[in-house]
Design a protein around this motif. Structure first.
Motif, short mmCIF file in Angstrom:
data_model
loop_
_atom_site.label_atom_id
_atom_site.label_comp_id
_atom_site.label_asym_id
_atom_site.label_seq_id
_atom_site.Cartn_x
_atom_site.Cartn_y
_atom_site.Cartn_z
N VAL A 60 0.84 -1.20 0.00
CA VAL A 60 0.00 0.00 0.00
C VAL A 60 0.88 1.25 0.00
O VAL A 60 0.43 2.34 -0.38
N GLN A 65 4.54 6.72 3.45
CA GLN A 65 4.66 7.53 4.67
C GLN A 65 6.00 8.27 4.70
O GLN A 65 6.88 8.03 3.86
N GLN A 88 9.61 6.92 3.56
CA GLN A 88 9.45 5.78 2.63
C GLN A 88 9.68 6.13 1.17
O GLN A 88 9.16 5.44 0.28
N PRO A 117 -0.12 -5.52 -0.32
CA PRO A 117 -0.55 -5.78 1.06
C PRO A 117 -0.48 -4.51 1.92
O PRO A 117 0.30 -3.59 1.64
N LEU A 164 -0.70 -4.20 6.23
CA LEU A 164 0.20 -4.55 7.33
C LEU A 164 0.03 -6.03 7.68
O LEU A 164 -1.06 -6.44 8.09
N MET A 207 9.43 -9.24 8.89
CA MET A 207 9.70 -7.84 8.52
C MET A 207 9.02 -6.90 9.51
O MET A 207 9.58 -5.88 9.93
N MET A 208 7.81 -7.24 9.91
CA MET A 208 7.02 -6.39 10.80
C MET A 208 7.37 -6.65 12.26
O MET A 208 7.31 -5.75 13.09
C1 LIG Z 1 7.40 2.58 8.73
C2 LIG Z 1 6.54 1.61 9.53
C3 LIG Z 1 5.36 2.37 10.17
C4 LIG Z 1 5.71 3.16 11.38
C5 LIG Z 1 6.50 2.38 12.35
O1 LIG Z 1 6.38 2.60 13.54
C6 LIG Z 1 7.39 1.41 11.84
C7 LIG Z 1 7.46 1.02 10.53
C8 LIG Z 1 8.49 0.05 10.04
C9 LIG Z 1 7.86 -1.04 9.23
C10 LIG Z 1 6.99 -0.46 8.11
C11 LIG Z 1 5.91 0.45 8.73
C12 LIG Z 1 4.84 0.91 7.72
O2 LIG Z 1 5.28 1.98 6.97
C13 LIG Z 1 4.36 -0.16 6.73
C14 LIG Z 1 5.47 -1.02 6.20
C15 LIG Z 1 6.34 -0.27 5.19
C16 LIG Z 1 6.29 -1.56 7.35
C17 LIG Z 1 7.12 -2.66 6.72
C18 LIG Z 1 6.14 -3.28 5.69
C19 LIG Z 1 4.95 -2.33 5.56
O3 LIG Z 1 3.87 -2.86 6.29
C20 LIG Z 1 4.49 -2.12 4.15
O4 LIG Z 1 5.14 -2.46 3.22
C21 LIG Z 1 3.24 -1.47 3.97
O5 LIG Z 1 2.88 -1.17 2.92
#
Ligand SMILES: C[C@]12CCC(=O)C=C1CC[C@@H]1[C@@H]2[C@@H](O)C[C@@]2(C)[C@H]1CC[C@]2(O)C(=O)C=O
Ligand SMILES: NC(=O)C1=CN([C@@H]2O[C@H](COP(=O)(O)OP(=O)(O)OC[C@H]3O[C@@H](n4cnc5c(N)ncnc54)[C@H](O)[C@@H]3O)[C@@H](O)[C@H]2O)C=CC1
Length: 255
Positions: free
Chosen positions: A150, A156, A159, A192, A194, A199-200
């Motif tokens: 997404v 964000q 990113q 996708p 979250l 990764m998460m």
């Molecule tokens: C950047 C994010 C969101 C804020 C946070 O506290 C930590 C993060 C690190 C992992 C990121 C988070 C979010 O931006 C969504 C992604 C980029 C995540 C890793 C995979 C993610 O869920 C994704 O690709 C969403 O599209």
């Protein structure tokens, strides 16, 4: 339909890729897991036992990907489905005003290299092999499924590189589907939101909880098995082509 189907899954040793490998096997398919040599790909293949092989690759390497395709033919005789899950997540602002430091160009390039160019590298080399299949009654020879995010649409803070790489995957989906249409090869991308994967899981649990609260419904991280279900559905539905499907519980990422 899945009985005897041969799939190749990049990033298949972990997270969304691993769930996809398990789902394809459960449906009666045979699968080649492609992932970095440093990944748990070998152990994963051992755990899953039958109809599965691991080939260590870097998706950005022509030699590695050609070797994986050759192994697929040697072991299973054909290739029907490619699922591109290999990817890296990065988070850096374009300029750090406290440190007076611009975004490191090499880091930007590497994110594009793995997420976008790596995905393209696998598609361009696999297409020739899938194209060798005899067409089914509908004229279909195979399916290529990519993983964007997404973040391709609602990137964000921090990113720029990740969003650019995933927007590239979204952008090339339709033209590649058009390029391969005459051969009966479909190309579909999943974006996708979250998902609970390694990764998460690098994030502390309170950060995960607050991210979950931003998903309208269901207000939680997705299960990797839910991603794999969509992969299965895309394979089964011949009218899905040239499109990116968001899988995000209607999440719209905030700045
Ligand atoms: C950047 C994010 C969101 C804020 C946070 O506290 C930590 C993060 C690190 C992992 C990121 C988070 C979010 O931006 C969504 C992604 C980029 C995540 C890793 C995979 C993610 O869920 C994704 O690709 C969403 O599209
Ligand atoms: N988990 C999430 O919330 C989301 C993930 N995504 C995307 O989904 C895909 C899968 O991510 P996850 O399963 O969450 O992450 P993960 O970190 O669990 O799995 C990614 C896999 O890709 C492999 N990989 C990384 N670079 C590679 C390379 N150069 N060559 C070969 N393999 C490589 C890693 O070794 C790892 O096994 C990624 O493209 C990611 O950007 C997109 C949106 C959300």
């Amino acid at each position: 339909m899945f009985k005897g189907l041969v799939g190749l899954v990049t990033g298949g040793a972990s997270g969304l890729g691993r769930a996809t490998v398990e789902q394809l096997l459960k449906q009666g398919g045979r699968v080649v897991i492609c992932d970095l040599p440093s990944s748990p790909g070998q152990e994963t293949a051992k755990q899953l036992k039958e109809n599965v092989a691991f080939v260590p690759i870097d998706v950005t390497s022509e030699k590695d990907v050609k070797n994986a395709l050759q192994t697929t033919v040697d072991k299973f005789g054909r290739l029907d489905v490619v699922v591109n899950c290999a990817g890296v997540a990065t988070a850096t602002r374009v300029y750090n005003f406290k440190k007076e430091q611009p975004f490191d160009l090499k880091s930007f390039q590497r994110t594009i290299e793995v997420n976008l160019i790596g995905t393209f590298n696998v598609i361009r080399l696999a297409a020739g092999l899938i194209g060798k299949n005899a067409p089914d009654a509908d004229g279909q020879r195979g399916v290529i499924i990519n993983t964007a995010s997404v973040a391709a649409f609602d990137g964000q803070i921090g990113q720029a590189a990740y969003s650019a790489s995933k927007a590239g995957v979204v952008g090339m989906t339709l033209p590649i589907a058009r390029d391969l249409a005459k051969q009966g090869i479909r190309v579909v991308t999943i974006a996708p939101g979250l998902f609970r994967t390694p990764m998460m899981e690098m994030l502390p649990e309170p950060a995960i909880k607050s991210l979950e609260a931003t998903v309208p419904f269901p207000p939680r991280l997705g299960h990797p098995s839910e991603f794999a279900l969509l992969v299965q559905s895309i394979i089964q539905n011949p009218m899905l082509n040239g499109e990116t499907i968001r899988l995000d519980g209607s999440l719209r990422m905030q700045p």
